[in-house]
Scaffold this active site. Structure first.
Site, PDB file in Angstrom:
ATOM      1  N   GLU A 438       0.768  -1.210   0.054  1.00 53.68           N
ATOM      2  CA  GLU A 438       0.109   0.194   0.034  1.00 53.68           C
ATOM      3  C   GLU A 438       0.780   1.281   0.056  1.00 53.68           C
ATOM      4  OE1 GLU A 438      -3.133   0.266  -0.790  1.00 53.68           O
ATOM      5  OE2 GLU A 438      -3.403  -1.555  -0.489  1.00 53.68           O
TER       6      GLU A 438
HETATM    7  C1  LIG Z   1       2.883  -9.632   0.313  1.00 51.73           C
HETATM    8  C2  LIG Z   1       2.575  -8.538  -0.616  1.00 51.73           C
HETATM    9  C3  LIG Z   1       1.381  -8.304  -0.880  1.00 51.73           C
HETATM   10  C4  LIG Z   1       0.991  -7.373  -1.947  1.00 51.73           C
HETATM   11  N1  LIG Z   1      -0.334  -7.051  -2.179  1.00 51.73           N
HETATM   12  C5  LIG Z   1      -0.553  -6.342  -3.216  1.00 51.73           C
HETATM   13  C6  LIG Z   1      -1.746  -5.973  -3.955  1.00 51.73           C
HETATM   14  O1  LIG Z   1      -2.832  -6.907  -3.233  1.00 51.73           O
HETATM   15  N2  LIG Z   1      -2.034  -5.451  -5.048  1.00 51.73           N
HETATM   16  C7  LIG Z   1      -0.988  -4.871  -5.621  1.00 51.73           C
HETATM   17  O2  LIG Z   1      -1.190  -4.127  -6.614  1.00 51.73           O
HETATM   18  N3  LIG Z   1       0.231  -4.744  -5.119  1.00 51.73           N
HETATM   19  C8  LIG Z   1       0.646  -5.388  -4.200  1.00 51.73           C
HETATM   20  N4  LIG Z   1       1.721  -5.814  -3.336  1.00 51.73           N
HETATM   21  C9  LIG Z   1       2.717  -4.725  -4.099  1.00 51.73           C
HETATM   22  C10 LIG Z   1       3.340  -3.805  -3.098  1.00 51.73           C
HETATM   23  O3  LIG Z   1       2.396  -2.435  -2.955  1.00 51.73           O
HETATM   24  C11 LIG Z   1       4.586  -3.159  -3.576  1.00 51.73           C
HETATM   25  O4  LIG Z   1       5.462  -4.118  -3.563  1.00 51.73           O
HETATM   26  C12 LIG Z   1       4.931  -1.720  -3.223  1.00 51.73           C
HETATM   27  O5  LIG Z   1       4.253  -0.870  -3.506  1.00 51.73           O
HETATM   28  C13 LIG Z   1       6.458  -1.393  -3.427  1.00 51.73           C
HETATM   29  O6  LIG Z   1       6.512  -1.627  -4.863  1.00 51.73           O
HETATM   30  P1  LIG Z   1       8.184  -2.563  -5.173  1.00 51.73           P
HETATM   31  O7  LIG Z   1       7.914  -3.813  -4.553  1.00 51.73           O
HETATM   32  O8  LIG Z   1       8.212  -2.548  -6.834  1.00 51.73           O
HETATM   33  O9  LIG Z   1       9.226  -1.598  -4.687  1.00 51.73           O
HETATM   34  P2  LIG Z   1      10.005  -0.447  -5.533  1.00 51.73           P
HETATM   35  O10 LIG Z   1       8.726   0.514  -5.895  1.00 51.73           O
HETATM   36  O11 LIG Z   1      10.888  -0.990  -6.419  1.00 51.73           O
HETATM   37  O12 LIG Z   1      10.774   0.183  -4.418  1.00 51.73           O
HETATM   38  C14 LIG Z   1      12.002  -0.202  -3.768  1.00 51.73           C
HETATM   39  C15 LIG Z   1      12.340   0.756  -2.838  1.00 51.73           C
HETATM   40  O13 LIG Z   1      12.537   2.071  -3.609  1.00 51.73           O
HETATM   41  C16 LIG Z   1      11.918   3.017  -2.662  1.00 51.73           C
HETATM   42  N5  LIG Z   1      11.273   3.858  -3.638  1.00 51.73           N
HETATM   43  C17 LIG Z   1      10.685   3.921  -4.731  1.00 51.73           C
HETATM   44  N6  LIG Z   1      10.479   4.905  -5.428  1.00 51.73           N
HETATM   45  C18 LIG Z   1      10.604   5.953  -4.731  1.00 51.73           C
HETATM   46  C19 LIG Z   1      10.165   7.141  -4.596  1.00 51.73           C
HETATM   47  N7  LIG Z   1       9.706   7.898  -5.609  1.00 51.73           N
HETATM   48  N8  LIG Z   1      10.833   7.994  -3.522  1.00 51.73           N
HETATM   49  C20 LIG Z   1      11.400   7.342  -2.557  1.00 51.73           C
HETATM   50  N9  LIG Z   1      11.616   5.899  -2.518  1.00 51.73           N
HETATM   51  C21 LIG Z   1      11.212   5.236  -3.495  1.00 51.73           C
HETATM   52  C22 LIG Z   1      11.133   2.472  -1.958  1.00 51.73           C
HETATM   53  O14 LIG Z   1      10.596   3.006  -0.925  1.00 51.73           O
HETATM   54  C23 LIG Z   1      11.588   1.293  -1.722  1.00 51.73           C
HETATM   55  O15 LIG Z   1      12.393   1.053  -0.576  1.00 51.73           O
HETATM   56  C24 LIG Z   1       2.175  -6.571  -2.415  1.00 51.73           C
HETATM   57  C25 LIG Z   1       3.478  -6.832  -2.222  1.00 51.73           C
HETATM   58  C26 LIG Z   1       3.833  -7.746  -1.309  1.00 51.73           C
HETATM   59  C27 LIG Z   1       5.193  -7.980  -1.080  1.00 51.73           C
END
Ligand SMILES: Cc1cc2nc3c(=O)[nH]c(=O)nc-3n(C[C@H](O)[C@H](O)[C@H](O)COP(=O)(O)OP(=O)(O)OC[C@H]3O[C@@H](n4cnc5c(N)ncnc54)[C@H](O)[C@@H]3O)c2cc1C
Length: 596
Positions: A438
């Site tokens: 989220e």
């Molecule tokens: C168990 C689980 C359940 C989930 N459930 C859902 C779901 O039901 N539906 C759904 O759509 N998604 C879901 N997700 C996805 C989840 O919302 C994302 O994993 C999350 O939003 C982070 O995206 P990412 O993993 O691509 O990380 P990334 O976006 O790659 O981020 C990696 C790091 O970079 C940082 N970062 C990235 N951009 C910025 C920025 N602009 N400013 C500062 N820091 C930044 C982040 O804070 C993080 O520390 C789920 C994930 C997991 C692991």
């Protein structure tokens, strides 16, 4: 140790801090009396204690699994979900028109806390359904509402949220899933969504996927994303289930925590296209999804609070039971570890932060009710601005707090915390996801700085700080060392927060990276100060009750001690956060990328 909902604290916070009476006085909330609130909470507490909480530990060891395209959830989950739906819990806060109970968010919030204390993995399914219901209520057509809402509100079907793709996580501008318009007005959806919570399961006969996708001529970036309903089974005109849609779970993730919650990779359109219907207008999908995400972000904050409470209760039980070392003041033999000052410090860390976060979140829930239901449009507007300022803090701070609290819970258990037997380790592992999904804490902090602070020149933040100061003035007028100590910390911390808000507003144009180098620290500082403010209010009210010899004196005197601890040990961290934030970006950004 069985979970027992902290009903006394929940009712105190609802009635005294979050002003249930004011929420009850709003049009449409006539049924939300203090007596109803107490009865609903007691019933919910029983359900969670008897049905959900006992499943938590075993389900961690026997997670959901996928075989032949079908997901089997952990033992007992399906039956528990059926019981949850049949008892009407999914509909607590949803409109009576669609079969819900129409109770305010302030009353639904403790229920969400309890369910998550019972089992985060279990509670996630209904949390996602809540978000889908909110999105359809706001942006769905009458036909979509008629087809889906009653079934979602009753828990006959469940909802999911499909944003994430391999290349699109925090950055939803990168969403690639395609939606191709068809002659009959529907769309065919093609693409892969990853990490979809309860994207497939065995709880219900149908699953309503809400999916972000792009139409062929959509503009690039976030302005070209639309929202679609893509049910697992298509729905016939008479409401019965039709053909299986082309939306399939192709794998489940193996995870650090929340293992019982199935996290699915969903493939849309491998066999000709998954049929979806547009929600609202094309290219406004992200706006609608934000409705869902705001509800879900608040809900994830509540997950942190429920989990922290459960970890705290477990740690207290262990600390009273485990005998080790003599008392510092001298004892005939070894004593229970709760007598050692450092174990007490850990327990007070856990207790005070959980109570502070609960108080802030419930106050936020009450504001949300006023923002949506007050008769005066001006009051609705100004209250909505305050609530929206609080949402990233409730999500970000409460979940970061839950990591600290569950870590302290492991520490109280010593080696027994590190091995899996007691369940303390599970809480610690489960907490980690809360600061990621989220929107990570950094994404919450971006929202807090960009949309919630800079856009109005810090006006809402300053208004809240003025209210904190008013409470500090009340504390100054009270006798007693506890109130003097709380006042000193609260006044200093509110000055720190004000200086940081000024720094953010003054520097965002000229040195944006400096501001965002400290944005997560600003979020934490705001959480500390606003949580500390609620604890101070709680202490003042508790003293009034003691002075009037009203109610449970042990509860009220403990509240004052807990507020004092929060001020001395937690609120006192405000000044170091301020120094790090106003130091700006030099230490954070000065190294070249090659130097890493
Ligand atoms: C168990 C689980 C359940 C989930 N459930 C859902 C779901 O039901 N539906 C759904 O759509 N998604 C879901 N997700 C996805 C989840 O919302 C994302 O994993 C999350 O939003 C982070 O995206 P990412 O993993 O691509 O990380 P990334 O976006 O790659 O981020 C990696 C790091 O970079 C940082 N970062 C990235 N951009 C910025 C920025 N602009 N400013 C500062 N820091 C930044 C982040 O804070 C993080 O520390 C789920 C994930 C997991 C692991």
């Amino acid at each position: 140790m069985p979970y027992q909902a902290p009903l006394k604290d929940m009712l105190f916070v609802m009635n005294e801090l979050a002003d249930l009476a004011a929420v009850n006085a709003l049009p449409g909330n006539e049924d939300a009396t203090p007596d109803t609130a107490e009865a609903v909470l007691e019933e919910n507490a029983k359900f969670v204690a008897n049905v959900v909480a006992p499943l938590n530990h075993a389900s961690d060891k026997e997670p959901s699994y996928l075989a032949d395209g079908k997901v089997t959830t952990s033992k007992g989950f399906k039956e528990a979900f059926t019981a949850y739906a049949e008892a009407g819990w999914q509909g607590v806060q949803h409109p009576v028109e669609f079969g819900g109970q129409g109770l305010p968010k302030l009353l639904a919030t403790p229920c969400i806390e309890m369910l998550n204390a019972g089992s985060i993995s279990f509670a996630l399914c209904s949390l996602l359904s809540d978000g889908a219901i909110e999105a359809l209520l706001t942006a769905g057509s009458d036909a979509q509402k008629a087809t889906y809402l009653e079934k979602l509100v009753s828990g006959q079907w469940t909802g999911t949220m499909n944003l994430t793709e391999p290349q699109a996580g925090s950055d939803l501008a990168a969403v690639r899933t395609r939606a191709v318009p068809q002659e009959d007005g529907t769309y065919k959806i093609f693409g892969t969504k990853i990490f979809i919570t309860y994207g497939e399961h065995d709880f219900t006969e149908n699953i309503v996927h809400l999916v972000l996708a792009r139409t062929p001529d959509a503009p690039a970036g976030v302005k070209g994303i639309s929202l679609f309903i893509v049910p697992k089974f298509l729905v016939n005109a008479d409401g019965t289930l039709g053909a299986r849609n082309d939306a399939h779970c192709v794998s489940l993730e193996h995870k650090l925590g929340i293992k019982a919650s199935p996290t699915a990779v969903l493939q849309f359109g491998d066999n000709g296209g998954a049929i979806g219907t547009l929600v609202g207008e094309e290219n406004r999908g992200l706006e609608y999804m934000f409705i869902m995400m705001n509800a879900a972000r608040f809900g994830v904050g509540m997950q942190g609070i429920g989990l922290a409470e459960r970890a705290y209760q477990k740690a207290v039980t262990f600390a009273k039971d485990r005998v080790q070392s003599r008392d510092l003041a001298g004892s005939a033999g070894p004593v229970a570890i709760i007598h050692h000052p450092d174990v007490r410090r850990l327990l007070m860390n856990m207790r005070s932060q959980t109570e502070a976060a609960r108080a802030l979140a419930y106050v936020g829930a009450g504001l949300s009710d006023i923002a949506h239901n007050h008769a005066d449009a001006e009051v609705r507007k100004s209250t909505l601005a305050v609530y929206e300022y609080l949402v990233p803090i409730i999500k970000g701070w409460s979940t970061e707090m839950s990591q600290d609290v569950t870590r302290d819970g492991v520490q109280v258990h010593g080696g027994m915390g590190f091995i899996e037997e007691t369940g303390a380790a599970q809480h610690y592992r489960d907490a980690k996801i809360l600061t990621i999904y989220e929107g990570t804490t950094a994404i919450q902090a971006n929202d807090l700085v960009g949309r919630k602070t800079v856009r109005d020149g810090g006006a809402v933040a300053k208004n809240l700080i003025a209210q904190v100061r008013a409470t500090a003035a009340e504390l100054a007028a009270r006798e007693g060392a506890d109130f003097k100590a709380i006042e000193a910390q609260l006044s200093a911390a509110s000055a720190d927060l004000e200086a940081v808000v000024d720094f953010v507003v003054a520097n965002v144009k000229s040195d944006i990276k400096s501001v965002f180098a400290g944005s997560v620290l600003y979020l934490k500082l705001a959480g500390l100060v606003l949580g500390g403010w609620q604890m101070a209010r709680a202490a003042l009210i508790a003293q009034q009750k003691l002075d009037a010899a009203e109610g449970d004196t042990a509860f009220y005197s403990a509240k004052i001690v807990t507020a004092r601890f929060f001020a001395d040990h937690i609120l006192s961290q405000a000044s170091s956060l301020r120094s790090a934030i106003v130091a700006g970006s030099s230490g954070v950004l000065a190294l070249d990328v090659e130097q890493f």
